[in-house]
Design an enzyme around this catalytic site. Structure first.
Site, mmCIF file in Angstrom:
data_model
loop_
_atom_site.group_PDB
_atom_site.id
_atom_site.type_symbol
_atom_site.label_atom_id
_atom_site.label_comp_id
_atom_site.label_asym_id
_atom_site.label_seq_id
_atom_site.Cartn_x
_atom_site.Cartn_y
_atom_site.Cartn_z
ATOM 1 N N MET A 157 -51.422 -5.176 16.586
ATOM 2 C CA MET A 157 -50.470 -4.076 16.608
ATOM 3 C C MET A 157 -50.517 -3.425 17.990
ATOM 4 O O MET A 157 -51.529 -3.556 18.675
ATOM 5 C CB MET A 157 -50.827 -3.058 15.536
ATOM 6 C CG MET A 157 -50.991 -3.659 14.157
ATOM 7 S SD MET A 157 -49.504 -4.455 13.563
ATOM 8 C CE MET A 157 -48.600 -3.018 12.993
ATOM 9 N N THR A 198 -50.442 -0.192 6.792
ATOM 10 C CA THR A 198 -51.406 0.841 7.154
ATOM 11 C C THR A 198 -51.413 2.031 6.198
ATOM 12 O O THR A 198 -52.396 2.745 6.107
ATOM 13 C CB THR A 198 -51.102 1.383 8.564
ATOM 14 O OG1 THR A 198 -49.708 1.658 8.646
ATOM 15 C CG2 THR A 198 -51.470 0.364 9.616
ATOM 16 N N GLY B 103 -55.709 3.397 13.114
ATOM 17 C CA GLY B 103 -55.005 2.113 13.081
ATOM 18 C C GLY B 103 -53.624 2.300 13.657
ATOM 19 O O GLY B 103 -53.044 3.373 13.552
ATOM 20 N N CYS B 104 -53.108 1.281 14.321
ATOM 21 C CA CYS B 104 -51.739 1.387 14.809
ATOM 22 C C CYS B 104 -50.796 1.347 13.627
ATOM 23 O O CYS B 104 -51.163 0.935 12.550
ATOM 24 C CB CYS B 104 -51.427 0.276 15.787
ATOM 25 S SG CYS B 104 -52.082 0.610 17.412
ATOM 26 N N ILE B 105 -49.577 1.798 13.873
ATOM 27 C CA ILE B 105 -48.666 2.023 12.749
ATOM 28 C C ILE B 105 -47.605 0.933 12.696
ATOM 29 O O ILE B 105 -47.127 0.541 13.729
ATOM 30 C CB ILE B 105 -48.015 3.403 12.884
ATOM 31 C CG1 ILE B 105 -49.112 4.450 12.899
ATOM 32 C CG2 ILE B 105 -47.055 3.653 11.766
ATOM 33 C CD1 ILE B 105 -48.831 5.626 13.755
#
Lengths: 416, 105
Positions: A157, A198, B103-105
């Site tokens: 990501m 996420t 965390g990246c989205i």
């Protein structure tokens, strides 16, 4: 004295911000949109090309023709931005000065940052559907695929449209069922994250769908190497996933000129900005919209759409010497195709993760639940994109701020 | 809020053992956390990463991802995995006494 706004990039964000600004400002302000080509791709359509559900050529229109009269379209590559001089150097050598700059140059694919991936993509040892050419080539590869291991992999990501690889897995399941060979195909979804998505409530829903469709999920898989000839993915911690057909989403970075512009971007070439006003951290007269921004929000067309309204208003305030009053709440809205002519819809912002309910209010499309209505919504959106969103019109029912009505927010108290 | 004791001091951590208050961290705590996580003896290379994690957290308010570490810490991703085998970003953050990287989205 005439003022000039320069918009770098004629994609979703750049186009709709330029159109909004042209309507809001009089002829004392020039607006110039710079892009190196005149091909505007409807990127949500790329997902459907591999399955023969969209033709690559139908997704492309002229960039300049999406711009209102009174906006100059400058076809040139961008060499760099010189923040101290308030100007952009183009590859035809002419500096372009600005009073306000809007960075709207999106994200670019960086397959060369993963060992073996560029070679594998070039030699068709691995595929990607994140480009027009790639999705068309994948269409042929899928048509010729009669069984074996299909591995869908996200290298790391952030990526554009983080749900797209999951949608691809769902659509592949449906595609092979329709061809009557689903039993001969193993579908694996390999992600660097510790779950399919996420956000917790949404992750549960998507994980359940993946399991129900018999799609294997491999989590915390950080791809270190794509071995095209050996047909395997190798993670940095030494795990291997063999494949017969690999669909890889490469690493993303910002546009390459950001790296050449001192003080503008992060180590990945994205441009850090205030997450509410979208004013860059680099300079007060530089704003960011869409995938180019380094803010904690998904890289999605809906985000560029909602941000566009905010950026246009704040640039007007900035030029008038007034405080920046418009604030982005992180609103994101995505259809998630799940196959069989159905889709889910998620709607969330910085504060509130995707929950069940309805959008945009108690009467509306079902949230976080498979439905034919959502699939029809996703298909209908393509027309809305060209004729409502890009022209920068306010679309009834799709406001900039995330709506709270219709959402079952009580589920969050139990989500932990 | 759970607490843990390192170097004789009680510190606040989250359910997964990440520090919730990085100011409670002291350098001598690192080797104890590393031992708990099966990282083994900390070398100069480990310390380069740990100090970089602290620095990035103070600058940006969040620990860097593995990819960012590989680009900016002076240690390659391959070596990062040798140093912190089960996941460099998370392990180094835990040992450096900063919250779990977003965390990246």
């Amino acid at each position: 004295m005439k003022k000039r706004i320069v918009v770098l990039g004629g994609g979703t964000g750049g186009t709709l911000v330029a159109n909004r600004l042209r309507r809001a400002l009089d002829a004392s302000v020039d607006i110039v949109v710079v892009d190196r080509d005149d091909r505007h791709v409807y990127q949500p359509g790329l997902l459907f090309v591999p399955f023969g559900a969209a033709a690559a050529a139908d997704l492309v229109r002229s960039r300049s023709r999406q711009l209102r009269a009174g906006i100059e379209f400058r076809r040139a590559g961008i060499e760099r931005v010189e923040l101290d001089e308030d100007r952009v150097v183009l590859d035809d050598g002419d500096p372009l000065g600005y009073d306000a700059l809007i960075v709207a140059s999106g994200a670019s694919l960086r397959p060369d940052e993963t060992e073996g991936l560029s070679e594998a993509l070039a030699g068709r040892g691995a595929h990607s559907f994140y480009t027009l050419e790639g999705s068309a080539a994948l269409s042929a590869a899928l048509a010729g695929f009669d069984g074996g291991r299909l591995v869908v992999n996200v290298v790391d990501m952030p990526i554009k449209c983080p749900v797209a690889p999951i949608e691809f897995s769902f659509l592949a399941d449906w595609y092979f069922r329709q061809r009557g060979i689903r039993k001969q195909v193993t579908i694996v979804f390999a992600t660097p994250l510790d779950g399919a998505f996420t956000k917790q409530v949404c992750n549960r829903e998507l994980s359940g769908l993946l399991e129900g469709k018999g799609i294997e999920v491999v989590t915390e898989f950080n791809t270190g190497e794509v071995d095209g000839p050996g047909r395997r993915l190798v993670s940095y911690d030494g795990r291997e996933i063999p494949f017969d057909l690999a669909v890889v989403v490469p690493l993303h970075g910002g546009a390459s000129y950001v790296d050449r512009s001192e003080g503008l971007g992060s180590e990945f070439g994205f441009v850090p900005a205030d997450e509410a006003t979208l004013q860059s951290r680099a300079r007060p007269n530089v704003f960011v919209v869409g995938d180019a921004a380094d803010i904690p929000v998904s890289k999605a067309g809906s985000v560029a759409h909602f941000e566009g309204d905010i950026v246009a208003r704040n640039v007007c305030s900035f030029l008038a010497g007034q405080p920046l009053a418009a604030r982005f709440d992180g609103h994101t809205n995505c259809f998630i195709e799940s196959g069989h002519g159905k889709a889910l819809l998620i709607d969330y912002n910085y504060e509130i993760e995707p929950v069940p309910g309805r959008y945009p209010s108690r009467v509306g499309l079902p949230l976080l639940r498979e439905s034919r209505l959502n699939h029809m919504g996703k298909l209908a959106f393509q027309q809305l994109y060209w004729h409502g969103l890009l022209p920068g019109l306010d679309i009834p029912g799709i406001g900039t701020d995330m709506p709270h009505a219709g959402k079952h927010l009580e589920v969050l108290s139990g989500a932990g | 809020m759970p607490t843990k004791s390192y170097d004789g001091v009680d510190v606040s951590v989250d359910e997964q053992g990440f520090f919730t208050d990085p100011s409670q961290w002291r350098e001598p705590m690192a080797s104890e956390i590393a031992a708990e996580e099966g990282v083994g003896e900390l070398t100069d290379r480990h310390w380069q990463v740990i100090k970089f994690m602290r620095h990035e957290y103070e600058e940006k308010g969040s620990g860097p991802s593995v990819r960012a570490l590989g680009k900016t810490s002076g240690v390659s991703i391959k070596e990062l995995y040798q140093l912190f085998p089960k996941g460099p970003a998370k392990l180094a953050a835990k040992i450096a006494g900063i919250p779990k990287p977003r965390g990246c989205i």
